[in-house]
Scaffold this motif. Structure first.
Motif, PDB file in Angstrom:
ATOM      1  N   PHE A 100       0.807  -1.215   0.000  1.00  0.00           N
ATOM      2  CA  PHE A 100       0.000   0.000   0.000  1.00  0.00           C
ATOM      3  C   PHE A 100       0.845   1.273   0.000  1.00  0.00           C
ATOM      4  N   GLY A 101       2.056   1.177   0.505  1.00  0.00           N
ATOM      5  CA  GLY A 101       2.895   2.362   0.599  1.00  0.00           C
ATOM      6  C   GLY A 101       4.032   2.114   1.562  1.00  0.00           C
ATOM      7  N   ARG A 102       4.574   3.182   2.102  1.00  0.00           N
ATOM      8  CA  ARG A 102       5.698   3.019   3.022  1.00  0.00           C
ATOM      9  C   ARG A 102       5.706   4.152   4.025  1.00  0.00           C
ATOM     10  N   VAL A 103       6.390   3.940   5.135  1.00  0.00           N
ATOM     11  CA  VAL A 103       6.669   4.988   6.103  1.00  0.00           C
ATOM     12  C   VAL A 103       8.169   5.007   6.330  1.00  0.00           C
ATOM     13  N   ASP A 104       8.719   6.198   6.565  1.00  0.00           N
ATOM     14  CA  ASP A 104      10.155   6.352   6.745  1.00  0.00           C
ATOM     15  C   ASP A 104      10.456   6.896   8.130  1.00  0.00           C
ATOM     16  N   ASP A 105      11.356   6.216   8.855  1.00  0.00           N
ATOM     17  CA  ASP A 105      11.955   6.831  10.038  1.00  0.00           C
ATOM     18  C   ASP A 105      13.452   6.921   9.749  1.00  0.00           C
ATOM     19  N   ASP A 106      14.249   6.007  10.279  1.00  0.00           N
ATOM     20  CA  ASP A 106      15.655   5.991   9.898  1.00  0.00           C
ATOM     21  C   ASP A 106      15.890   5.141   8.653  1.00  0.00           C
ATOM     22  N   ARG A 107      14.809   4.535   8.144  1.00  0.00           N
ATOM     23  CA  ARG A 107      14.852   3.762   6.896  1.00  0.00           C
ATOM     24  C   ARG A 107      13.426   3.611   6.395  1.00  0.00           C
ATOM     25  N   PRO A 108      13.233   3.232   5.146  1.00  0.00           N
ATOM     26  CA  PRO A 108      11.862   3.036   4.656  1.00  0.00           C
ATOM     27  C   PRO A 108      11.314   1.672   5.055  1.00  0.00           C
ATOM     28  N   TRP A 109      10.020   1.642   5.409  1.00  0.00           N
ATOM     29  CA  TRP A 109       9.314   0.394   5.738  1.00  0.00           C
ATOM     30  C   TRP A 109       8.083   0.309   4.847  1.00  0.00           C
ATOM     31  N   ARG A 110       8.030  -0.700   3.982  1.00  0.00           N
ATOM     32  CA  ARG A 110       6.854  -0.885   3.138  1.00  0.00           C
ATOM     33  C   ARG A 110       5.766  -1.607   3.920  1.00  0.00           C
TER      34      ARG A 110
END
Length: 418
Positions: free
Chosen positions: A75-85
């Motif tokens: 569906f997408g991704r979120v980024d903190d210290d790296r991207p998470w799909r």
């Protein structure tokens, strides 16, 4: 692996770029990992300490195969210290978490993050279509970006109101989906407001997060076969295909107008009470006095157990007290506390004389005798005299506002803990 408890206090800063080609390559890698895992799973055969262990391993493998045979939608991704799909189900490759299951606690940020509370994220990236476009919300700069006309318009209007409107409905629905498994939810809204979608997402989320249950311990009840076809098409896309799905007619039997009369509860209470006849019981040479029988009936009758179970306790108590056989006491007590099955009770309740003696008015009696019966009435009688046929950890009902009192009681009986 994504840490479910990971939530930095301030948005992370990262130089990770966001591009269509990168996201498509990431999805391709994840799908190759799925194919590789399916190949490995196909080679698993036994290996347990005994036949029971082998059976358990086989069931786990089957569940994993069924899940990964669904197309891996991301569906997408979120980024903190790296991207998470974030996707339909989780997949890793040699310890690298390529996709996080949408139901995992960590994935909540994808649905709940906002410009006011970014959940410690640098950005959220939502896929448009099959990664045809990217909707990028940069929580650090407060901007949104995308190439479609809609996303471009959103990017030009960066007010807090416009930004909040982008994800309001999605986040509110997700908050309902992720409520504590012990919560009882009633979703109210007009047609097309997403009540059914929320209910089905919650079913899938519960299977993933409530460790007390498995998919076949959730019951979804809908108003029609059309609804069941919809459920059958939607649940697999959410990662679950084994949730029990049915309609009220299939679950209980056909309904009738008289079956929706709320006077049935009081009428059935009176019917149960009318069956007791606390007189003396003679077993062989011994007679058990009527006051002792009445006292025991008064003590056992209110217990929240089916008729047959309460009667069994009644017979066992007398047999133990007087050192008699339970079979002899059961035969002798047939008048004081008669055995009564669902069929026997329903047959009596179809008699005009019985209904009149219970205080039912003639209009009610005429309507009931003229009908072909009612599934919810029979289910109520069965629950009272023989017990509930099955219980579920969670029951989800669509169009609950249309249910009769007895249908609602049937739902409640099947939901453990209600």
């Amino acid at each position: 692996m994504a840490d479910p408890s990971h939530r930095p206090s301030t948005p992370a800063t990262t130089t990770v770029m966001v591009g269509l080609d990168d996201e498509r390559r990431a999805l391709g890698r994840a799908r190759r990992a799925v194919a590789a895992k399916l190949t490995k799973l196909a080679a698993i055969d036994g290996g347990g300490a005994d036949a029971l262990a082998d059976e358990y391993i086989a069931s786990v493998v089957l569940g994993a195969v069924e899940r990964m045979q669904q197309d891996l939608v991301v569906f997408g991704r979120v980024d903190d210290d790296r991207p998470w799909r974030i996707g339909l189900y989780g997949i890793d490759d040699r310890g690298d978490q390529l996709v996080v299951d949408w139901r995992a606690p960590f994935a909540e940020a994808f649905y709940q993050a906002s410009f006011d509370d970014p959940f410690g994220l640098a950005r959220r990236v939502s896929y448009v279509g099959c990664i045809d476009d990217l909707f990028v919300e940069d929580f650090g700069s407060g901007t949104v970006a995308g190439s479609s006309p809609l996303l471009g318009e959103l990017a030009r209007h960066r007010s807090s109101t416009m930004r909040a409107a982008v994800a309001t409905l999605q986040s509110e629905q997700d908050a309902l989906v992720r409520r504590d498994p012990r919560d009882r939810l009633v979703l109210r809204g007009g047609p097309g407001t997403g009540k059914t979608v929320v209910g089905l997402h919650r079913a899938a989320w519960l299977v993933y997060n409530d460790q007390r249950i498995t998919a076949d311990r959730i019951l979804v009840i809908g108003p029609s076969d059309r609804f069941l076809r919809f459920v059958a098409s939607v649940l697999p896309t959410l990662g679950e295909a084994r949730v029990m799905q049915t309609t009220f007619e299939r679950l209980l039997g056909a309904a009738s107008p008289i079956g929706g009369d709320e006077r049935w509860v009081a009428l059935l209470d009176a019917f149960e009470a009318s069956l007791f006849a606390p007189g003396p019981i003679k077993v062989g040479w011994r007679t058990i006095p009527p006051d002792e029988i009445a006292e025991l009936i008064d003590r056992l009758a209110p217990r929240p157990l089916p008729w047959r179970d309460r009667r069994k306790i009644f017979v066992s108590a007398l047999a133990a007290r007087y050192e008699l056989s339970t079979s002899a006491v059961s035969r002798a007590a047939s008048d004081a506390w008669p055995a009564c099955t669902t069929n026997q009770a329903m047959a009596r309740l179809r008699r005009r004389s019985v209904l009149s003696a219970l205080g039912a008015d003639e209009t009610f009696i005429d309507a009931w005798i003229a009908s072909d019966g009612d599934g919810a009435v029979r289910d109520e009688v069965r629950a009272r005299f023989e017990g509930v046929p099955a219980r579920y950890s969670h029951v989800i009902v669509d169009e609950a506002q249309d249910l009769t009192l007895l249908q609602l009681r049937a739902v409640r009986r099947r939901a453990a803990g209600l």
